[in-house]
Design an enzyme around this catalytic site. Structure first.
Site, mmCIF file in Angstrom:
data_model
loop_
_atom_site.group_PDB
_atom_site.id
_atom_site.type_symbol
_atom_site.label_atom_id
_atom_site.label_comp_id
_atom_site.label_asym_id
_atom_site.label_seq_id
_atom_site.Cartn_x
_atom_site.Cartn_y
_atom_site.Cartn_z
ATOM 1 N N ARG A 160 43.014 44.695 41.880
ATOM 2 C CA ARG A 160 41.612 43.803 41.456
ATOM 3 C C ARG A 160 40.836 43.942 42.948
ATOM 4 O O ARG A 160 39.849 43.772 42.821
ATOM 5 C CB ARG A 160 41.698 42.619 41.414
ATOM 6 C CG ARG A 160 42.060 42.061 39.698
ATOM 7 C CD ARG A 160 40.737 42.020 38.956
ATOM 8 N NE ARG A 160 40.740 40.824 38.172
ATOM 9 C CZ ARG A 160 41.666 40.572 37.146
ATOM 10 N NH1 ARG A 160 42.486 41.492 36.792
ATOM 11 N NH2 ARG A 160 41.556 39.687 36.345
ATOM 12 N N ARG A 200 32.050 38.478 18.596
ATOM 13 C CA ARG A 200 33.307 37.671 18.366
ATOM 14 C C ARG A 200 33.493 36.364 18.112
ATOM 15 O O ARG A 200 34.260 35.629 17.490
ATOM 16 C CB ARG A 200 34.708 38.088 19.158
ATOM 17 C CG ARG A 200 34.161 38.382 20.650
ATOM 18 C CD ARG A 200 35.686 38.833 21.296
ATOM 19 N NE ARG A 200 35.562 38.076 22.517
ATOM 20 C CZ ARG A 200 36.104 38.250 23.726
ATOM 21 N NH1 ARG A 200 36.835 39.415 23.661
ATOM 22 N NH2 ARG A 200 35.932 37.512 24.731
ATOM 23 N N ARG A 220 33.829 33.693 19.896
ATOM 24 C CA ARG A 220 34.823 32.676 20.509
ATOM 25 C C ARG A 220 33.962 31.571 21.598
ATOM 26 O O ARG A 220 32.716 31.741 21.947
ATOM 27 C CB ARG A 220 35.527 33.250 21.573
ATOM 28 C CG ARG A 220 37.004 33.555 20.905
ATOM 29 C CD ARG A 220 37.538 34.602 21.913
ATOM 30 N NE ARG A 220 37.517 34.114 23.388
ATOM 31 C CZ ARG A 220 38.209 35.074 24.327
ATOM 32 N NH1 ARG A 220 38.975 36.036 23.843
ATOM 33 N NH2 ARG A 220 38.263 34.889 25.389
HETATM 34 P P1 AMP Z 1 42.990 39.035 33.267
HETATM 35 O O1 AMP Z 1 43.726 38.737 32.055
HETATM 36 O O2 AMP Z 1 43.350 40.280 33.937
HETATM 37 O O3 AMP Z 1 41.550 38.969 33.105
HETATM 38 O O4 AMP Z 1 43.438 37.776 34.400
HETATM 39 C C1 AMP Z 1 43.132 36.637 34.139
HETATM 40 C C2 AMP Z 1 43.382 36.090 35.476
HETATM 41 O O5 AMP Z 1 44.370 36.155 36.126
HETATM 42 C C3 AMP Z 1 42.122 36.247 36.454
HETATM 43 O O6 AMP Z 1 40.980 35.751 36.195
HETATM 44 C C4 AMP Z 1 42.719 35.672 37.877
HETATM 45 O O7 AMP Z 1 42.580 34.490 38.107
HETATM 46 C C5 AMP Z 1 44.256 36.145 37.610
HETATM 47 N N1 AMP Z 1 44.723 37.493 37.871
HETATM 48 C C6 AMP Z 1 44.951 38.613 37.078
HETATM 49 N N2 AMP Z 1 45.115 39.726 37.727
HETATM 50 C C7 AMP Z 1 45.068 39.459 39.049
HETATM 51 C C8 AMP Z 1 45.089 40.294 40.286
HETATM 52 N N3 AMP Z 1 45.338 41.419 40.338
HETATM 53 N N4 AMP Z 1 44.742 39.716 41.639
HETATM 54 C C9 AMP Z 1 44.337 38.264 41.367
HETATM 55 N N5 AMP Z 1 44.239 37.460 40.400
HETATM 56 C C10 AMP Z 1 44.471 38.190 39.207
#
Ligand code: AMP
Length: 192
Positions: free
Chosen positions: A92, A131, A133
């Site tokens: 990320r 969608r 939601r």
């Molecule tokens: P996602 O499903 O990928 O949108 O992830 C949901 C949440 O998990 C994000 O908003 C972050 O808070 C956390 N998260 C997921 N992947 C990462 C990552 N690579 N680095 C930091 N936080 C993460």
């Protein structure tokens, strides 16, 4: 054929989930979504889950040390070492990308490609409003998309500088987009 190791990128509503499912079926690699790992930890009430929950709820990013540790552990597992991986939600940040490069290098592996599924902001906004939601208010959608933009722009540069970035037009039917994604993957694997 060598196991595929790739990253998938795309705004919310870009069809990344659908394409990820098809990619893992076609290439036999394992889908590693760091968001899914964190959500599972929250559901199980583990120490990681407790730490991650507040951060996730606020929409911020979980710390690099925690995330890099999760990915390092998973990438070292036999299933991924043999079958390859589709990374979704990681890296990320550019620091996470550097860590990924180091982790893969330590395993004598490297990334084949990072596919960015490009769908214009107005199109993904319309898809999400469609969608219906409850967390998909126009304001919430805008905020999530803005955050994504801020976080992802430097990453795209990181992959591009290493010749790993493939941007695919994500407007079209799932079949059409999948054809483009597979073509991009194959092109990069031939180059590797
Ligand atoms: P996602 O499903 O990928 O949108 O992830 C949901 C949440 O998990 C994000 O908003 C972050 O808070 C956390 N998260 C997921 N992947 C990462 C990552 N690579 N680095 C930091 N936080 C993460």
């Amino acid at each position: 054929m060598a196991p595929l190791r790739m990253v998938i990128l795309g705004r919310q509503g870009s069809g990344k989930g659908t394409q990820s499912e098809r990619l893992t079926e076609t290439f036999g690699c394992i889908h590693l979504s760091t968001g899914d790992v964190l959500r599972a930890a929250v559901a199980e009430g583990t120490e990681l889950g407790r730490q991650a929950q507040a951060v996730m709820d606020s929409g911020s990013l979980v710390g690099d040390d925690i995330m890099n540790g999760i990915v390092r552990d998973r990438l070292s597992c036999a299933d991924i070492a043999a079958g390859g991986v589709l990374l979704d939600g990681f890296p990320r940040t550019s620091d996470q990308a550097d860590a990924l490069e180091a982790i893969l290098g330590g395993l004598d592996h490297r990334l084949d490609v990072a596919v960015n599924i490009e769908v214009p902001i107005d199109v993904v906004t319309a898809r999400m409003l469609d969608r219906g939601r409850s967390d998909d208010t126009l304001e919430a959608i805008r905020r999530r998309l803005e955050l994504y933009e801020e976080q992802t722009a430097p990453l795209l540069d990181w992959f591009d500088a290493r010749g790993l970035l493939a941007t695919v037009d994500g407007v079209g039917t799932p079949d059409e987009v999948f054809e483009r994604v597979v073509a991009a993957v194959e092109l990069h694997r031939r180059r590797a």
